[in-house]
Design a protein around this motif. Structure first.
Motif, mmCIF file in Angstrom:
data_model
loop_
_atom_site.group_PDB
_atom_site.id
_atom_site.type_symbol
_atom_site.label_atom_id
_atom_site.label_comp_id
_atom_site.label_asym_id
_atom_site.label_seq_id
_atom_site.Cartn_x
_atom_site.Cartn_y
_atom_site.Cartn_z
ATOM 1 N N TRP A 71 35.670 -6.599 10.963
ATOM 2 C CA TRP A 71 35.911 -5.191 11.281
ATOM 3 C C TRP A 71 36.295 -5.013 12.748
ATOM 4 O O TRP A 71 37.079 -4.121 13.093
ATOM 5 C CB TRP A 71 34.660 -4.361 10.961
ATOM 6 C CG TRP A 71 33.401 -4.919 11.562
ATOM 7 C CD1 TRP A 71 32.577 -5.865 11.015
ATOM 8 C CD2 TRP A 71 32.839 -4.602 12.839
ATOM 9 N NE1 TRP A 71 31.524 -6.142 11.859
ATOM 10 C CE2 TRP A 71 31.663 -5.373 12.983
ATOM 11 C CE3 TRP A 71 33.205 -3.713 13.853
ATOM 12 C CZ2 TRP A 71 30.855 -5.303 14.120
ATOM 13 C CZ3 TRP A 71 32.413 -3.639 14.989
ATOM 14 C CH2 TRP A 71 31.254 -4.426 15.114
ATOM 15 N N LEU A 72 35.751 -5.861 13.607
ATOM 16 C CA LEU A 72 36.071 -5.780 15.030
ATOM 17 C C LEU A 72 37.515 -6.199 15.272
ATOM 18 O O LEU A 72 38.241 -5.570 16.054
ATOM 19 C CB LEU A 72 35.113 -6.661 15.828
ATOM 20 C CG LEU A 72 35.233 -6.582 17.353
ATOM 21 C CD1 LEU A 72 34.676 -5.256 17.861
ATOM 22 C CD2 LEU A 72 34.486 -7.736 18.012
ATOM 23 N N GLU A 73 37.951 -7.253 14.612
ATOM 24 C CA GLU A 73 39.318 -7.732 14.778
ATOM 25 C C GLU A 73 40.327 -6.701 14.278
ATOM 26 O O GLU A 73 41.464 -6.658 14.757
ATOM 27 C CB GLU A 73 39.512 -9.052 14.024
ATOM 28 C CG GLU A 73 38.579 -10.182 14.458
ATOM 29 C CD GLU A 73 38.770 -10.571 15.911
ATOM 30 O OE1 GLU A 73 39.887 -10.367 16.449
ATOM 31 O OE2 GLU A 73 37.802 -11.084 16.519
ATOM 32 N N SER A 74 39.909 -5.849 13.330
ATOM 33 C CA SER A 74 40.809 -4.848 12.755
ATOM 34 C C SER A 74 40.627 -3.473 13.381
ATOM 35 O O SER A 74 41.210 -2.497 12.889
ATOM 36 C CB SER A 74 40.570 -4.748 11.236
ATOM 37 O OG SER A 74 40.732 -6.005 10.609
ATOM 38 N N ALA A 75 39.831 -3.387 14.455
ATOM 39 C CA ALA A 75 39.567 -2.110 15.141
ATOM 40 C C ALA A 75 39.035 -1.063 14.171
ATOM 41 O O ALA A 75 39.435 0.101 14.205
ATOM 42 C CB ALA A 75 40.822 -1.601 15.855
ATOM 43 N N GLN A 76 38.107 -1.486 13.294
ATOM 44 C CA GLN A 76 37.474 -0.562 12.367
ATOM 45 C C GLN A 76 36.153 -0.052 12.956
ATOM 46 O O GLN A 76 35.599 -0.650 13.873
ATOM 47 C CB GLN A 76 37.232 -1.254 11.022
ATOM 48 C CG GLN A 76 38.526 -1.663 10.327
ATOM 49 C CD GLN A 76 38.281 -2.465 9.071
ATOM 50 O OE1 GLN A 76 37.146 -2.768 8.702
ATOM 51 N NE2 GLN A 76 39.360 -2.833 8.390
#
Length: 256
Positions: free
Chosen positions: A99-104
């Motif tokens: 989720w962090l890598e996808s800016a969620q």
């Protein structure tokens, strides 16, 4: 032959001075590898490994100081029994940091004492262990900081500093109602994080009442719209952990 004490001290001084200035080129590394004995190579390999581990430890310590967590928390110590995860997204997904890598984003919702702050700090520490930059703020603390920066003519600098983080944590949203100026400052952090970095908000206020916190229903609607687009709602139930561990109420004070 073992060098005399003075010669050894002089050589140590040369090594320390050179190390402070040196970043070896590929040519120098190749020159050494062509000439070094196995014992020399083993010694230098140990030096390099130790230096890399020290640099990594120092880097994580810098990230931890920058995050400014109010306490150190571990996800291993957290009990998920009363946490309701969204369908198709479990604790393993949370730990993976995809989720962090996808800016969620996440919104942690639940009454006081249910473990929201514990989990948000624990996730922040996982991010730091992965080499990511995290900034933790209570909402009241952040608004005061931004108001001071605005008074001093440093507001753009403050926003730019926050904007360099991979994860921004806004803890205790709704604990203190904001005036219109403070709400706009906080909203700007939420807005500039949209689709560029992950945001985690902890709150005991349902979305329908965010207008009361931000002193503006339209501003609240815009904030909610951005967060729910790429976000997930995590609900915290059960009893207050602080009450269960309260010495004042005759409990053991031991954490679950």
């Amino acid at each position: 032959m073992v060098p005399k004490a003075a010669e050894r001290a002089a050589m140590e001084g040369r090594i320390r001075e050179g190390a402070r200035r040196l970043c070896p080129s590929n040519d120098t590394v190749s020159w050494f590898l062509e000439r070094a004995t196995p014992r020399q190579m083993a010694a230098v390999a140990g030096l390099v490994d130790h230096e890399l581990s020290v640099r990594e430890a120092n880097r994580r310590n810098r990230l931890l100081r920058k995050a400014a967590f109010p306490a150190v928390k571990s996800i291993e110590d957290f009990d998920f029994a009363d946490v309701k995860m969204p369908e198709g997204h479990g604790t393993a997904d949370m730990r993976s940091l995809q989720w962090l890598e996808s800016a969620q984003d996440y919104v942690f919702y639940g009454q006081t004492g249910r473990g929201k702050t514990h989990l948000v700090i624990a996730l922040g520490m996982l991010c730091i262990a992965a080499g990511k930059t995290v900034r933790y703020f209570s909402c009241a603390q952040l608004v005061l900081m931004l108001q001071k920066a605005q008074e001093d003519g440093r507001l753009d600098t403050a926003y730019a500093d926050i904007g360099r983080a991979d994860l921004v944590i806004l803890d205790e949203f709704g604990h203190i109602p904001l005036d219109s100026k403070g709400a706009k400052l906080l909203f700007q952090v939420m807005s500039m994080s949209y689709e560029t970095r992950s945001l985690i908000v902890t709150t005991n206020i349902e979305f329908s009442r965010w207008g009361a916190v931000l002193a503006d229903d339209k501003l609240a609607a815009a904030a909610v719209d951005r967060i729910i687009h790429h976000g997930r709602l995590i609900e915290f139930g059960g009893n207050s952990r602080r009450v269960e561990e309260s010495l004042m109420l005759g409990n053991t004070g031991r954490k679950r």
